[in-house]
Design a protein around this motif. Structure first.
Motif, PDB file in Angstrom:
ATOM      1  N   GLN A 100       0.834  -1.200   0.000  1.00 41.94           N
ATOM      2  CA  GLN A 100       0.000   0.000   0.000  1.00 41.94           C
ATOM      3  C   GLN A 100       0.874   1.257   0.000  1.00 41.94           C
ATOM      4  N   VAL A 101       1.917   1.265   0.817  1.00 43.70           N
ATOM      5  CA  VAL A 101       2.832   2.409   0.861  1.00 43.70           C
ATOM      6  C   VAL A 101       3.531   2.569  -0.485  1.00 43.70           C
ATOM      7  N   TYR A 102       3.964   1.462  -1.057  1.00 44.38           N
ATOM      8  CA  TYR A 102       4.626   1.484  -2.363  1.00 44.38           C
ATOM      9  C   TYR A 102       3.735   2.116  -3.423  1.00 44.38           C
ATOM     10  N   GLU A 103       2.469   1.715  -3.463  1.00 49.71           N
ATOM     11  CA  GLU A 103       1.530   2.273  -4.449  1.00 49.71           C
ATOM     12  C   GLU A 103       1.343   3.776  -4.246  1.00 49.71           C
ATOM     13  N   GLU A 104       1.287   4.216  -3.005  1.00 48.20           N
ATOM     14  CA  GLU A 104       1.119   5.649  -2.731  1.00 48.20           C
ATOM     15  C   GLU A 104       2.367   6.441  -3.107  1.00 48.20           C
ATOM     16  N   VAL A 105       3.540   5.901  -2.823  1.00 51.58           N
ATOM     17  CA  VAL A 105       4.794   6.599  -3.135  1.00 51.58           C
ATOM     18  C   VAL A 105       4.981   6.721  -4.641  1.00 51.58           C
ATOM     19  N   LYS A 106       4.598   5.668  -5.380  1.00 50.28           N
ATOM     20  CA  LYS A 106       4.771   5.678  -6.842  1.00 50.28           C
ATOM     21  C   LYS A 106       4.004   6.800  -7.535  1.00 50.28           C
ATOM     22  N   VAL A 107       2.952   7.286  -6.910  1.00 52.37           N
ATOM     23  CA  VAL A 107       2.163   8.366  -7.513  1.00 52.37           C
ATOM     24  C   VAL A 107       3.056   9.584  -7.775  1.00 52.37           C
ATOM     25  N   ASN A 108       3.866   9.953  -6.785  1.00 49.70           N
ATOM     26  CA  ASN A 108       4.739  11.127  -6.925  1.00 49.70           C
ATOM     27  C   ASN A 108       6.172  10.781  -7.311  1.00 49.70           C
ATOM     28  N   PHE A 109       6.565   9.532  -7.067  1.00 52.82           N
ATOM     29  CA  PHE A 109       7.921   9.096  -7.378  1.00 52.82           C
ATOM     30  C   PHE A 109       7.848   7.765  -8.128  1.00 52.82           C
ATOM     31  N   PRO A 110       7.493   7.811  -9.420  1.00 52.92           N
ATOM     32  CA  PRO A 110       7.238   6.584 -10.182  1.00 52.92           C
ATOM     33  C   PRO A 110       8.442   5.652 -10.327  1.00 52.92           C
ATOM     34  N   THR A 111       9.651   6.164 -10.130  1.00 53.13           N
ATOM     35  CA  THR A 111      10.828   5.297 -10.267  1.00 53.13           C
ATOM     36  C   THR A 111      11.218   4.620  -8.957  1.00 53.13           C
ATOM     37  N   THR A 112      10.472   4.885  -7.903  1.00 51.40           N
ATOM     38  CA  THR A 112      10.759   4.255  -6.618  1.00 51.40           C
ATOM     39  C   THR A 112      10.535   2.748  -6.721  1.00 51.40           C
ATOM     40  N   SER A 113      11.472   1.993  -6.178  1.00 51.98           N
ATOM     41  CA  SER A 113      11.346   0.536  -6.221  1.00 51.98           C
ATOM     42  C   SER A 113      10.695   0.019  -4.940  1.00 51.98           C
ATOM     43  N   LEU A 114      10.133  -1.165  -5.052  1.00 49.47           N
ATOM     44  CA  LEU A 114       9.573  -1.831  -3.880  1.00 49.47           C
ATOM     45  C   LEU A 114      10.678  -2.078  -2.851  1.00 49.47           C
ATOM     46  N   ALA A 115      11.891  -2.353  -3.325  1.00 46.19           N
ATOM     47  CA  ALA A 115      13.038  -2.580  -2.435  1.00 46.19           C
ATOM     48  C   ALA A 115      13.312  -1.339  -1.576  1.00 46.19           C
ATOM     49  N   THR A 116      13.132  -0.154  -2.142  1.00 48.69           N
ATOM     50  CA  THR A 116      13.338   1.086  -1.382  1.00 48.69           C
ATOM     51  C   THR A 116      12.366   1.151  -0.210  1.00 48.69           C
TER      52      THR A 116
END
Length: 145
Positions: free
Chosen positions: A44-60
Motif C-alpha cells: 500500500q505504501v509502495y503504491e502511494e509513493v509511486k504516484v509522486n515518485f514513479p521510479t521508486t522501487s519496492l526494495a526502497t
C-alpha cells in the motif's frame, strides 16, 4: 498537522545522526506512515509513493521500513497468514483491534497492556522488553452488513 511535522523532523534528525541518507522518496514513505490511520502494508505504501515518485522501487520501501523498525519509529503488526502491516503513529507497544472480515486495524484507548505487563512480569520474574497485544473480532461496520 504540526504534530506530524514535528515527528517527521524528529525522525529525520535521528536518521541524520546515524548518517542515513535523507531522500525525497524516504521522506514520502515516512509521511505516509505518519499520516495514515489505516496501519498500511508495504504494498500500500509502495503504491502511494509511486504516484509522486514513479521510479521508486519496492526494495526502497522495504529498506526504509526495515530501517524505521530498527530505530523504533514504526511498529510491525504481524498476521497469522504471514502478512504484515505497520503503525507509524504509535511506534510503541499498544493493543490493536483487528477485524477478521475487513482487516481494518484500530487502536483502542486503554491502559490494559501496561497493567497486564506489570502483572505478568511480577508473576513470572521475566524482564519484559516489549509486547504486542492483538484482539481479533468483527468491527461495528462489518456487524451491520
Amino acid at each position: 498537522m504540526s504534530n506530524i511535522q514535528s515527528r517527521l523532523d524528529e525522525i529525520l534528525t535521528k536518521l541524520r545522526q546515524r548518517d542515513f541518507r535523507i531522500t525525497p522518496q524516504r521522506i514520502a514513505i515516512l509521511k505516509i506512515f505518519l499520516q495514515s490511520q489505516d496501519h498500511p502494508g508495504i504494498e500500500q505504501v509502495y503504491e502511494e509513493v509511486k504516484v509522486n515518485f514513479p521510479t521508486t522501487s519496492l526494495a526502497t520501501v522495504y529498506k526504509t521500513v526495515s530501517l524505521l523498525k530498527d530505530i523504533g519509529e514504526i511498529l510491525e503488526i504481524g498476521f497469522t497468514d504471514g502478512g504484515k502491516r505497520y503503525d507509524g503513529n504509535k511506534p510503541y507497544p499498544h493493543p490493536h483491534l483487528i477485524c477478521t472480515q475487513c482487516k481494518k486495524i484500530s487502536d483502542p484507548q486503554v491502559n490494559l497492556p501496561d497493567q497486564m505487563t506489570t502483572e505478568i512480569a511480577n508473576a513470572s520474574g521475566f524482564r519484559i522488553d516489549s509486547h504486542q497485544v492483538t484482539f481479533f473480532g468483527v468491527c461495528p461496520s462489518c456487524q451491520k452488513k
